[in-house]
Design an enzyme around this catalytic site. Sequence first.
Site, PDB file in Angstrom:
ATOM      1  N   CYS A  49       0.840  -1.187   0.000  1.00 18.94           N
ATOM      2  CA  CYS A  49       0.000   0.000   0.000  1.00 18.94           C
ATOM      3  C   CYS A  49       0.878   1.240   0.000  1.00 18.94           C
ATOM      4  O   CYS A  49       2.087   1.161   0.202  1.00 18.94           O
ATOM      5  CB  CYS A  49      -0.921   0.019   1.220  1.00 18.94           C
ATOM      6  SG  CYS A  49      -2.035  -1.402   1.330  1.00 18.94           S
ATOM      7  N   GLY A  94      -0.881   0.640  -4.997  1.00 20.89           N
ATOM      8  CA  GLY A  94      -2.177   0.044  -4.700  1.00 20.89           C
ATOM      9  C   GLY A  94      -3.269   0.629  -5.565  1.00 20.89           C
ATOM     10  O   GLY A  94      -3.375   1.850  -5.694  1.00 20.89           O
ATOM     11  N   ASN A 101       0.706   0.493   5.829  1.00 20.56           N
ATOM     12  CA  ASN A 101       1.318  -0.283   4.757  1.00 20.56           C
ATOM     13  C   ASN A 101       2.094  -1.425   5.386  1.00 20.56           C
ATOM     14  O   ASN A 101       2.990  -1.195   6.198  1.00 20.56           O
ATOM     15  CB  ASN A 101       2.277   0.593   3.932  1.00 20.56           C
ATOM     16  CG  ASN A 101       3.082  -0.224   2.934  1.00 20.56           C
ATOM     17  OD1 ASN A 101       2.603  -1.213   2.394  1.00 20.56           O
ATOM     18  ND2 ASN A 101       4.310   0.199   2.683  1.00 20.56           N
ATOM     19  N   GLY A 102       1.761  -2.655   5.035  1.00 22.35           N
ATOM     20  CA  GLY A 102       2.468  -3.803   5.591  1.00 22.35           C
ATOM     21  C   GLY A 102       1.517  -4.911   5.981  1.00 22.35           C
ATOM     22  O   GLY A 102       0.380  -4.975   5.511  1.00 22.35           O
ATOM     23  N   TYR A 119      10.798  -4.363  -7.656  1.00 15.33           N
ATOM     24  CA  TYR A 119       9.524  -4.218  -8.359  1.00 15.33           C
ATOM     25  C   TYR A 119       8.678  -3.034  -7.915  1.00 15.33           C
ATOM     26  O   TYR A 119       8.247  -2.233  -8.728  1.00 15.33           O
ATOM     27  CB  TYR A 119       8.710  -5.507  -8.207  1.00 15.33           C
ATOM     28  CG  TYR A 119       7.310  -5.435  -8.790  1.00 15.33           C
ATOM     29  CD1 TYR A 119       7.112  -5.596 -10.163  1.00 15.33           C
ATOM     30  CD2 TYR A 119       6.204  -5.201  -7.987  1.00 15.33           C
ATOM     31  CE1 TYR A 119       5.833  -5.528 -10.713  1.00 15.33           C
ATOM     32  CE2 TYR A 119       4.926  -5.121  -8.526  1.00 15.33           C
ATOM     33  CZ  TYR A 119       4.739  -5.287  -9.893  1.00 15.33           C
ATOM     34  OH  TYR A 119       3.490  -5.213 -10.433  1.00 15.33           O
TER      35      TYR A 119
END
Length: 513
Positions: free
Chosen positions: A2, A28, A101-102, A257
């Site tokens: 995210c 996201g 995020n995570g 990525y």
Amino acid sequence: MCGIVGVVGKSDVNLQLYDALTMLQHRGQDAAGILTCHQGRFAQQKALGLVRDVFRTRHMQRLVGKAGIGHVRYPTAGSSGPALAQPFYVNSPYGIALAHNGNLTNTAEVSDDLYRTDLRHVNTDSDSEVLLNVFAQELLKINKLQPAPADVFTAIAGMHKRVRGGYACVALIADYGLVAFRDPSGIRPLVFGKRETKKGTEYMVASESVALDVLGYELMRDVAPGEAVFITAEGELHTQQCSDVAKLTPCIFEHVYFARPDSIMDGISVYKSRLRQGERLAEKILKERPNHDIDVVIPIPDSSRVAGQALAHSLGVKFREGLVKNRYIGRTFIMPGQQQRKKSVRQKLNPIRLEFEGKNVMLVDDSIVRGTTCQQIIQMARDAGAAKVYFASAAPAVKYPNVYGIDMPTAKELIAHGRTDEEVCEEIGADWLIYQDLEDLIEASREGNESIEQFDCSVFTGEYVTADVDAGYFEKLDAARNDSVKSESDNSIDQGDNAVIGLHNDNDAAEAS
């Protein structure tokens, strides 16, 4: 994975948050949300869809306040839907909203403890809501009408002791300020910066430095692992280390990525790390096949382009953009369901026949996960007249799931799990397959910041830095993440706007999503 952002400004921050989320959209595409605070009241807009679809002029006019947070989401535990769009909110104590995020690795254990010990209700299956409630409960223990920065840091320290996993968060405490924190291993990225205006200093916290760049913020530094940053409503900056076991172990897959190449993470230029990935991969090719017959190197856009350029230059062969990308198709890595991914690859990329016909082509991608994309692209290359199709991966073979916030499939869905390189090559239909060596990948990143002793490379090695991931965990992960479960979940979700749960929420937001 995210994207998160938080801003404390000297005027309304809604447009800053919108622009920052646009720059983080690659992290996201499932949902987006913004929450602001004005005179002690939160205003919020969140829904399924891209940033451009979730927010309209009428929403921005309502999202007033000099402090706010934002979030772009893609599902990391097999479930999706309007109710899981962030930020999340709890009213006690003070009123707190959080974007995350995570992924936590002890969600079930902590959620049960919250219910039985703290008597707190968690409304969704999201670990982000669990994390918010833990932070709120630790802040509640301070039992002050007006918390000081030291009290906020004490609450963060208590939270670190209760939760495990990878997490970077921004949270807004009504009338008091913005707090941002990072897990003790620093697995997920988080940076902060400032900019000077006529009215005073403004601060921003974000997942990637590119969000700061485009809005004119000066990158100050990364939030350290285990550290918390607190910016008061008046704009005073406070920082403190809140974990006694902190050690920087960032996720190396960000460099492979997820991150934009123009971002700086933990002092490392993502662009330069990808250049080095290509150079090291070329060295390996020349060792294994010094008399190679590669005519042209073609990247699979977009994240492999930089590595592909360096690879071609080092090999002394032509670099060509032989695949044209449709910019209106989402990233196939995060597409739910195998059939949808297969359909999206064909819609997303189209070959330029001139660059393939009669040539020995080396296709370059950042990594191979399920094998869905590369398998179809290799066939596209053959259909376009390629004599031979070789395939190079800028990352080693992905053999294990990620548990720290990347929705990588279960092990049995990973094409390299339980297969040799030769078997993967045959499976994807290439004439030759070459992977980056792990040592070379690590050095490609470490060269940008030699103080980093270790990276999280769990998707390649199966070694998890939090040391709490076992067979039982993966059984639960398999139940949550496999494609059949996702398909059932996708088919059962009510996509209607009235499913969005939020505070001061205008639920007609996602009409275009």
